[in-house]
Design an enzyme around this catalytic site. Structure first.
Site, PDB file in Angstrom:
ATOM      1  N   TYR A 141     134.507 -12.091 -49.829  1.00 18.65           N
ATOM      2  CA  TYR A 141     134.200 -10.793 -49.213  1.00 18.65           C
ATOM      3  C   TYR A 141     132.909 -10.828 -48.394  1.00 18.65           C
ATOM      4  CZ  TYR A 141     137.833  -8.637 -52.133  1.00 18.65           C
ATOM      5  OH  TYR A 141     139.033  -8.299 -52.720  1.00 18.65           O
ATOM      6  N   LYS A 192     141.200 -20.891 -59.279  1.00 16.85           N
ATOM      7  CA  LYS A 192     142.369 -21.523 -58.652  1.00 16.85           C
ATOM      8  C   LYS A 192     141.936 -22.958 -58.340  1.00 16.85           C
ATOM      9  CE  LYS A 192     146.583 -21.153 -56.977  1.00 16.85           C
ATOM     10  NZ  LYS A 192     147.753 -21.023 -57.834  1.00 16.85           N
ATOM     11  N   ASP A 248     138.636  -8.326 -58.252  1.00 16.09           N
ATOM     12  CA  ASP A 248     139.033  -7.060 -57.637  1.00 16.09           C
ATOM     13  C   ASP A 248     140.486  -6.757 -58.016  1.00 16.09           C
ATOM     14  OD1 ASP A 248     139.084  -4.855 -56.032  1.00 16.09           O
ATOM     15  OD2 ASP A 248     138.969  -5.927 -54.130  1.00 16.09           O
ATOM     16  N   ASP A 252     141.984  -4.182 -61.395  1.00 15.07           N
ATOM     17  CA  ASP A 252     142.857  -3.027 -61.138  1.00 15.07           C
ATOM     18  C   ASP A 252     144.137  -3.139 -61.948  1.00 15.07           C
ATOM     19  OD1 ASP A 252     141.130  -1.838 -59.387  1.00 15.07           O
ATOM     20  OD2 ASP A 252     142.661  -1.454 -57.865  1.00 15.07           O
TER      21      ASP A 252
END
Ligand code: NAD
Length: 359
Positions: A141, A192, A248, A252
């Protein structure tokens, strides 16, 4: 010693829900020895309307000088067509980066009274109590270079950069291990590493930091598997730590296991335990001003603030117990209401929590 809290209601339902959290703080000041001074500031769309900036200098100063920040939510239809540089969300991102709030703590706790509100089977989610620790100021980000460029054949190409320094991984890993020490001492690091070199380094550094926390059982999981496991058998997790973007998405997902977005608080911390506390939901313009929003996530954010930034664990427990009490009284805002419950509005829910605190 007096603690200073910067109160930033923001936009939409932010104004109504923060008013309820302020009632709780005022009650703690008056009856339970909390010595907190509150000062309000503008952020988001409402700040843009008054000052042409979603994060006015005065608000930033207030937030920097405070021991903790209580935020409602920002954004709304009215500001959607503004240039991205002055959109309400810029106020929030600006606060996170200016205050260096690199660690985002998001609990996903299922209140037994609300087990039926989850879309998953009650036996899969009942007793759920996960803490997701998300890195908040680095990763893809924020990584440079980023943008959209034109190739020689005139085709456009978008690009972002996933980037982490060892020091950034180390500091979030320490927060995660410390958090695990206060929970069931199990930490799952999500990456990952099979595909992305950057998260290969993530795994290596987390392993290294784990040597400082021999009591914590560390495991690693690829993000695709973590997403699947969160929905398949979420109770296997205690504390999870991951990068900005993976966090993120996964947080959620974890939030929705609990059934209502209106119940979940969050904390974003700097290295000195200063934090910004806010519900995980947005400004819900579709229900703003109708006295129907659920204020409990914001009130539970106050509990996190008491615990992590104000050194008042006993009061944090008291607030959490008061929320539990109102749920036991079957009081419900519309988002968590089912037939047979007692439906209350935003303000009445705030009053009920204050009454439970005093009882
Ligand atoms: P949202 O979280 O505001 O709302 C999603 C749905 O959940 C809506 O139907 C809403 O009515 C409901 N909801 C949310 N909070 C609730 C509560 N406390 N009680 C009852 N129902 C509640 O997400 P969205 O609709 O995608 O976004 C609306 C605005 O909020 C956008 O401008 C977005 O950019 C902004 N936003 C801000 C934040 C933040 O300030 N941290 C986070 C997410 C979205």
């Amino acid at each position: 010693m007096t603690k200073k809290i910067a109160v930033l209601p923001g936009d939409g339902i932010g104004i109504e829900i923060v008013a309820q959290a302020v009632k709780v703080l005022e009650c703690l000041n008056a009856d339970f020895g909390l010595n907190a001074e509150m000062e309000q500031g503008l952020v988001g769309g409402s700040a843009y309307d008054e000052t042409s900036s979603p994060l006015p200098e005065a608000t930033l100063k207030l937030a920097k000088e405070a021991d903790a920040v209580l935020l409602g939510a920002v954004g709304g239809y009215k500001w959607e067509s503004l240039d991205i540089s002055v959109r309400p969300e810029k106020g929030l991102l600006g606060l996170r980066s200016e205050l260096e709030l690199f660690a985002n703590l998001r609990p996903a706790i299922l209140y037994p009274q609300l087990a039926h509100a989850s879309t998953l089977k009650p036996e899969v989610v009942s007793g759920l109590d996960i803490m997701i620790v998300r890195e908040l100021t680095g990763g893809i980000y924020f990584g440079q270079p980023r943008g959209v460029r034109e190739l020689e054949n005139s085709e456009k190409q978008g690009f972002n950069t996933l980037i982490y320094k060892e020091s950034e991984i180390e500091r979030i890993a320490h927060v995660a291990f410390e958090t695990a020490m206060k929970c069931d001492k199990r930490l799952c690091s999500v990456d990952k590493a099979n595909v992305l070199e950057c998260t290969e380094l993530w795994r290596e550094v987390v392993e290294r930091v784990s040597k400082d926390y021999p009591e914590v059982e560390l495991s690693h999981m690829y993000v695709d598997n973590a997403a699947m496991q969160l929905v398949r058998a979420p109770k296997q997790f205690d504390v999870m730590v991951t990068t900005n973007m993976f966090g993120d998405i996964l947080s959620d997902c974890a939030a929705m296991l609990t059934g209502s977005i209106g119940m979940l608080p969050s904390a974003s911390m700097d290295k000195n335990q200063k934090g910004m506390y806010e519900p995980i939901h947005g400004s819900a313009p579709d229900i703003a001003g109708q006295d129907i929003a659920n204020p409990l996530a914001t009130i539970l954010s106050v509990a996190m603030m008491l615990r992590y930034s104000l050194g008042a664990e006993a009061l944090a427990v008291k607030v959490e117990k008061a929320v539990d009490d109102v749920l036991n009284q079957n009081l419900r805002t519309e988002d968590i209401y089912t037939q047979g419950d007692i439906k209350v509005g935003t303000s009445a829910m705030g009053d009920a929590v204050v009454a439970a605190l005093k009882s």
